[in-house]
Design an enzyme around this catalytic site. Structure first.
Site, PDB file in Angstrom:
ATOM      1  N   LYS A 192       0.848  -1.200   0.000  1.00  0.00           N
ATOM      2  CA  LYS A 192       0.000   0.000   0.000  1.00  0.00           C
ATOM      3  C   LYS A 192       0.881   1.247   0.000  1.00  0.00           C
ATOM      4  CE  LYS A 192      -1.766   2.604   3.251  1.00  0.00           C
ATOM      5  NZ  LYS A 192      -1.743   3.951   2.644  1.00  0.00           N
ATOM      6  N   GLU A 266      10.701   0.653   9.920  1.00  0.00           N
ATOM      7  CA  GLU A 266      11.699   1.702   9.659  1.00  0.00           C
ATOM      8  C   GLU A 266      10.989   3.007   9.973  1.00  0.00           C
ATOM      9  OE1 GLU A 266      13.460   4.491   8.566  1.00  0.00           O
ATOM     10  OE2 GLU A 266      13.274   3.998   6.433  1.00  0.00           O
ATOM     11  N   CYS A 300      13.638  10.520   6.772  1.00  0.00           N
ATOM     12  CA  CYS A 300      13.695   9.948   8.125  1.00  0.00           C
ATOM     13  C   CYS A 300      15.078  10.098   8.742  1.00  0.00           C
ATOM     14  CB  CYS A 300      13.270   8.492   8.098  1.00  0.00           C
ATOM     15  SG  CYS A 300      14.121   7.533   6.862  1.00  0.00           S
ATOM     16  N   GLU A 397      10.689  14.742  15.667  1.00  0.00           N
ATOM     17  CA  GLU A 397      10.934  14.811  14.234  1.00  0.00           C
ATOM     18  C   GLU A 397      10.016  15.882  13.646  1.00  0.00           C
ATOM     19  OE1 GLU A 397       9.652  11.270  12.044  1.00  0.00           O
ATOM     20  OE2 GLU A 397      11.574  11.311  11.009  1.00  0.00           O
TER      21      GLU A 397
HETATM   22  P1  NDP Z   1       2.317   7.619   8.682  1.00  0.00           P
HETATM   23  O1  NDP Z   1       3.206   6.836   9.528  1.00  0.00           O
HETATM   24  O2  NDP Z   1       0.967   7.932   9.162  1.00  0.00           O
HETATM   25  O3  NDP Z   1       2.150   6.883   7.271  1.00  0.00           O
HETATM   26  C1  NDP Z   1       2.991   5.919   6.714  1.00  0.00           C
HETATM   27  C2  NDP Z   1       2.145   4.871   5.983  1.00  0.00           C
HETATM   28  O4  NDP Z   1       1.334   4.159   6.905  1.00  0.00           O
HETATM   29  C3  NDP Z   1       1.192   5.471   4.979  1.00  0.00           C
HETATM   30  O5  NDP Z   1       1.048   4.582   3.899  1.00  0.00           O
HETATM   31  C4  NDP Z   1      -0.082   5.560   5.785  1.00  0.00           C
HETATM   32  O6  NDP Z   1      -1.216   5.642   4.987  1.00  0.00           O
HETATM   33  C5  NDP Z   1      -0.036   4.279   6.563  1.00  0.00           C
HETATM   34  N1  NDP Z   1      -0.819   4.251   7.786  1.00  0.00           N
HETATM   35  C6  NDP Z   1      -1.308   5.301   8.493  1.00  0.00           C
HETATM   36  N2  NDP Z   1      -1.961   4.856   9.577  1.00  0.00           N
HETATM   37  C7  NDP Z   1      -1.861   3.501   9.577  1.00  0.00           C
HETATM   38  C8  NDP Z   1      -2.304   2.472  10.454  1.00  0.00           C
HETATM   39  N3  NDP Z   1      -2.971   2.735  11.564  1.00  0.00           N
HETATM   40  N4  NDP Z   1      -2.039   1.196  10.143  1.00  0.00           N
HETATM   41  C9  NDP Z   1      -1.334   0.912   9.039  1.00  0.00           C
HETATM   42  N5  NDP Z   1      -0.895   1.834   8.170  1.00  0.00           N
HETATM   43  C10 NDP Z   1      -1.146   3.119   8.432  1.00  0.00           C
HETATM   44  O7  NDP Z   1       3.004   8.931   8.288  1.00  0.00           O
HETATM   45  P2  NDP Z   1       2.261  10.225   7.713  1.00  0.00           P
HETATM   46  O8  NDP Z   1       2.298  10.093   6.277  1.00  0.00           O
HETATM   47  O9  NDP Z   1       0.925  10.453   8.276  1.00  0.00           O
HETATM   48  O10 NDP Z   1       3.196  11.335   8.258  1.00  0.00           O
HETATM   49  C11 NDP Z   1       3.066  11.766   9.608  1.00  0.00           C
HETATM   50  C12 NDP Z   1       4.409  12.054  10.188  1.00  0.00           C
HETATM   51  O11 NDP Z   1       5.153  10.855  10.222  1.00  0.00           O
HETATM   52  C13 NDP Z   1       5.263  12.987   9.355  1.00  0.00           C
HETATM   53  O12 NDP Z   1       5.029  14.306   9.645  1.00  0.00           O
HETATM   54  C14 NDP Z   1       6.638  12.568   9.756  1.00  0.00           C
HETATM   55  O13 NDP Z   1       6.990  13.208  10.949  1.00  0.00           O
HETATM   56  C15 NDP Z   1       6.510  11.099   9.986  1.00  0.00           C
HETATM   57  N6  NDP Z   1       6.945  10.279   8.843  1.00  0.00           N
HETATM   58  C16 NDP Z   1       8.113   9.613   8.968  1.00  0.00           C
HETATM   59  C17 NDP Z   1       8.590   8.857   7.926  1.00  0.00           C
HETATM   60  C18 NDP Z   1       9.859   8.123   8.042  1.00  0.00           C
HETATM   61  O14 NDP Z   1      10.318   7.558   7.074  1.00  0.00           O
HETATM   62  N7  NDP Z   1      10.457   8.091   9.193  1.00  0.00           N
HETATM   63  C19 NDP Z   1       7.893   8.767   6.653  1.00  0.00           C
HETATM   64  C20 NDP Z   1       6.642   9.493   6.624  1.00  0.00           C
HETATM   65  C21 NDP Z   1       6.211  10.214   7.692  1.00  0.00           C
HETATM   66  P3  NDP Z   1      -1.695   7.070   4.455  1.00  0.00           P
HETATM   67  O15 NDP Z   1      -0.514   7.940   4.216  1.00  0.00           O
HETATM   68  O16 NDP Z   1      -2.354   6.704   3.226  1.00  0.00           O
HETATM   69  O17 NDP Z   1      -2.549   7.618   5.538  1.00  0.00           O
END
Ligand code: NDP
Length: 793
Positions: A192, A266, A300, A397
């Site tokens: 996904k 990760e 990240c 972060e």
């Molecule tokens: P999320 O952790 O929410 O999203 C990452 C993935 O997980 C997306 O595909 C998301 O779907 C999905 N997801 C969200 N909720 C769930 C759940 N309960 N169960 C399973 N999968 C889920 O990150 P965000 O995109 O919302 O970003 C929020 C914050 O997270 C950012 O501001 C940043 O600080 C951090 N972040 C960190 C990353 C890293 O690599 N360390 C990468 C991205 C974000 P969908 O996006 O479709 O909601």
């Protein structure tokens, strides 16, 4: 603009990339996408769809399917069917498919780069020169692992169906990091993408058809976090691989606890960028630009915490501010742009709120007078100084182009500040003194350390973090192992059961004499349990044969404290650890008759069986004496002038719940690999038969095992394991016991995201060296830290 004017200002002119081909592809697809399941597209339905936008302009690019439980079920079902056939193919057959994906990715590189930039907002320069080449490299590298799988990963089987959830910051690169190792190892996947950035994943589905990926091996389903949850909860998914926020990682850890699903996470980071006085300052400034402003800081492992040595702070910050003034923020499709668009309005808002909170806490804001486009999601490069370590902007972060800056005086202080975070993903060290840099690198708690460079990635070099930055590694051999399981765990043949027969009490076992309660063993001393309770231990006929201390939370805290103080063990030479393990074996051997009697008395096994258990325990200690100086790191040769040293470091403090049966062999099989690799341990022995472990103190005392390296707390195993799993200072937890214990430690570990290793004791035969010792144990006892060292001036 006239040439005269250009010569006058010497400014960059616009150099826009064409979006024509990407546009055509979207139009040909009717700008509406269904899911890619079982090799086919599902029909998009307007009722279940959402828009994906270009964050630089706000324009709608396409509509995407909001999947539901039916879609997830169909995707998992098709993956399950396809996986068996895919795994049955030879490594070479699978390698050819991965190779085709790599080649096709190169052939369509420009289209993918443009599509990624349109959908995510990252500068075309980066998607073209970094993301897409790394994607291709990942498929090439893993084509190689598929080819070599049978020789390089013998006795391993694919996990099965893998659910993969990726974020929006590197949409296609994260897809490649997930899909390439999974399918190379013979798994099938349901992936996904993030709801904000699904387009390149959907375009990748087209490559799957062209490359001849069998239907069902790769399924791409779109939608928001709810779809992620459905994948996480699906009973037929055998592993979840997730990249994203620590918050969601924690939820996934909790939801998968006790399900038997393998998990790699990760997560986030707040990585230090450490500059020593003797660094090449201009080089470090350019490194810092890359560290924090690559991909708008939505990375990240972004070097978001600058730690600069006091003596050069003024000069360094002045140069940094001057450099910030030259950064160009704007249209991501312009090849001369440094910083593109933030992925979405919501993310811009979040960044602005976090920065405002920092200012309210006392931070000083600097933003160069950078011209921002009048519309779209943009945020200027930002520096926050006058911060202190406990401020939210230093701890949390921000995931945007925001740097915080602090100073340090000595190398020790630099390490202390660097490690003053709940994360542990990456670090960058800048010094012209290689001795200093290589002294600091092992001391920083981070999965990746870049010396005089930053943001280097390669498919051969594992990537991943410590602590709240996640568990597991992606890339390299260690990344492949995340998608494999030891073959015996997959075996349908029931392993030979070693459950001792509860026969008559052992003959001639002396239970008379002076009454004695076995105490706890903490910090090299026998101590009374904090609560003052004792538990009776019964023999096979139910009669009491002894008493042990009933440990509680406080005893666990004391044991962890003792283990913390024994940190020097991690630095002891492998030769010393080997000698101590051999010596422990020697001393166990000298007392073997006592242990044989004890095992018979506790469990009622025959003399022969008890002797076998003691002999196997001695042999196991020898095995880890042997391994202590042989399970070494690797020198990678990534495509740069330099090396990446993959160092195997101890995990830290590991809590262990020992199996109920084979109480001596179970105890030794868990303790020995952990201490061989430099870990410190807190062991909870078998509930029913704890006396073999408590007798073992005397062996430890006479074998030069330093105080605090092995701590033994008897008592109710389940509740003590829960305390260990929830303890902030414990780095890993192993349970070789009941399914309930396994679930409790997985759930408990979610808070501080620690490594767990759960084995069902009814499903293992510790006498079999393939199941009871060796590389898998050593792998669980170590973290791989990759230290990148470029060559040259
Ligand atoms: P999320 O952790 O929410 O999203 C990452 C993935 O997980 C997306 O595909 C998301 O779907 C999905 N997801 C969200 N909720 C769930 C759940 N309960 N169960 C399973 N999968 C889920 O990150 P965000 O995109 O919302 O970003 C929020 C914050 O997270 C950012 O501001 C940043 O600080 C951090 N972040 C960190 C990353 C890293 O690599 N360390 C990468 C991205 C974000 P969908 O996006 O479709 O909601």
């Amino acid at each position: 603009m006239s040439i005269a004017k250009i010569l006058e200002s010497m400014d960059y002119g616009p150099a826009p990339e064409s979006g024509k081909d990407a546009d055509r592809w979207l139009t040909d697809h009717g700008r509406a996408f269904g899911n890619f399941i079982n090799g086919k597209w599902s029909k998009p339905s307007a009722a279940r769809s959402f828009e994906t936008r270009n964050p630089a302009t706000g324009s709608v690019l396409a509509t995407i399917t909001q999947s539901d439980a039916r879609d997830v079920n169909r995707a998992v079902k098709s993956a399950k069917v396809a996986q068996t056939q895919w795994a049955a193919r030879s490594g070479h057959e699978r390698a050819k498919v991965l190779y085709a994906l790599a080649r096709l990715m190169q052939k369509h590189a420009r289209l993918f780069a443009v599509l990624e930039t349109l959908d995510n907002g990252k500068p075309i320069r980066e998607s073209r020169d970094i993301d897409i080449p790394l994607v291709a490299r990942h498929f090439y590298h893993h084509a190689g692992w598929a080819q070599l799988q049978s020789t390089e990963f013998p006795d391993h089987a694919p996990v099965g169906v893998v659910g993969q959830i990726v974020p929006w910051n590197f949409p296609l690169l994260m897809l490649a990091w997930k899909i390439a190792p999974a399918i190379a190892a013979g798994n099938a996947v349901v992936l996904k993408p993030a709801e904000l950035t699904s387009l390149t994943a959907l375009r990748f589905a087209v490559l799957c058809i062209e490359a001849g990926v069998p239907a069902g091996v790769i399924n791409i389903i779109t939608g928001d976090g709810r779809v992620g949850e459905l994948i996480v909860d699906h009973a037929d998914v055998n592993k979840i691989a997730f990249t994203g926020s620590t918050e969601v990682g924690r939820i996934i850890r909790q939801r998968t606890a006790g399900s038997g699903k393998k998990l790699s996470l990760e997560l986030g980071g707040k990585s230090p960028f450490i500059v020593f006085e003797d660094a090449d300052i201009d080089g470090a400034i350019e490194g810092l630009v890359d560290a924090i402003w690559l991909n708008q800081g939505e990375v990240c492992c972004a070097g978001s915490r600058l730690l600069v040595q006091e003596g050069i702070e003024k000069t360094f910050i002045a140069k940094l501010k001057a450099r910030m003034a030259t950064l160009r923020v704007g249209d991501p499709m312009d090849k001369c742009i440094d910083i593109g668009a933030i992925v979405d309005k919501s993310q811009v808002k979040q960044i602005a709120e976090r920065v405002a909170a920092g200012i309210a806490e006392g931070a000083t804001l600097f933003q160069a007078k950078t011209k921002l486009p009048s519309k779209g999601c943009f945020y200027p490069p930002t520096l926050l100084s006058d911060v202190h370590p406990s401020m939210s902007v230093v701890q949390d972060e921000i995931f945007g182009p925001v740097l915080v800056s602090m100073t340090f005086r000595t190398p020790d202080e630099a390490v202390e500040l660097a490690n003053n975070t709940r994360y542990g993903l990456a670090a960058s060290i800048w010094s012209e003194n290689i001795n200093l840099a290589l002294d600091i690198a092992p001391a920083v708690k981070a999965g990746v350390v870049w010396v005089n460079c930053t943001n280097q990635f390669d498919a051969a070099v594992g990537f991943g973090g410590y602590r709240e930055s996640g568990v597991g590694r992606e890339g390299g051999g260690e990344g492949m192992l995340e998608y494999l399981v030891p073959a015996f765990e997959k075996s349908t043949v029931t392993p030979p059961k070693t459950k001792p027969k509860m026969s008559a009490p052992a003959a001639k076992v002396n239970t008379s004499g002076i009454d004695r309660t076995s105490k706890l063993y903490i910090g090299g001393k026998q101590v009374r349990p904090d609560g003052g309770y004792s538990l009776s231990v019964c023999g096979p006929d139910g009669s009491a044969i002894g008493l042990v201390g009933g440990g509680n939370r406080k005893d666990i805290r004391n044991a962890v404290e003792a283990a913390t103080k024994a940190g020097g063990w991690a630095k002891a030479t492998a030769h010393l650890r080997a000698q101590i393990l051999y010596y422990t074996a020697e001393n166990l051997s000298a007392r073997s008759s006592e242990f044989i009697d004890r095992l018979r008395q506790m469990t009622g096994v025959s003399a022969k069986q008890a002797e076998r258990e003691v002999e196997s325990s001695i042999s196991r200690l020898f095995s880890y004496g042997a391994w202590a100086d042989k399970f070494e790191g690797t020198v990678h040769a990534p495509p740069l002038r330099g090396v990446a040293l993959a160092m195997k470091e101890p995990v830290g403090i590991i809590g262990m719940g020992c199996p109920e049966e084979t109480p001596l062999l179970g105890f030794v099989s868990m303790m020995a690999p952990a201490i061989a690799m430099g870990n410190r341990t807190v062991l909870i022995p078998s509930n029913a038969h704890p006396l073999a472990a408590t007798d073992f103190y005397q062996v430890l005392d006479t074998s030069d095992v330093p105080a605090g390296v092995v701590n033994i707390v008897t008592g109710d195993k389940t509740s003590l394991m829960q305390t260990l799993a929830e303890h902030e200072m414990v780095d890993g937890v192993w349970s070789f016991g009941s399914a309930i214990d396994g679930e409790i430690i997985e759930r408990g570990s979610a808070r501080s995201i620690k490594r767990t290793w759960v084995r069902d004791e009814t499903d293992q035969n510790l006498y079999d060296p393939k199941q009871g010792e060796g590389r898998e144990f050593l792998r669980q006892a170590t973290e791989v830290k990759n230290i990148w060292i470029p060559y040259g001036e």
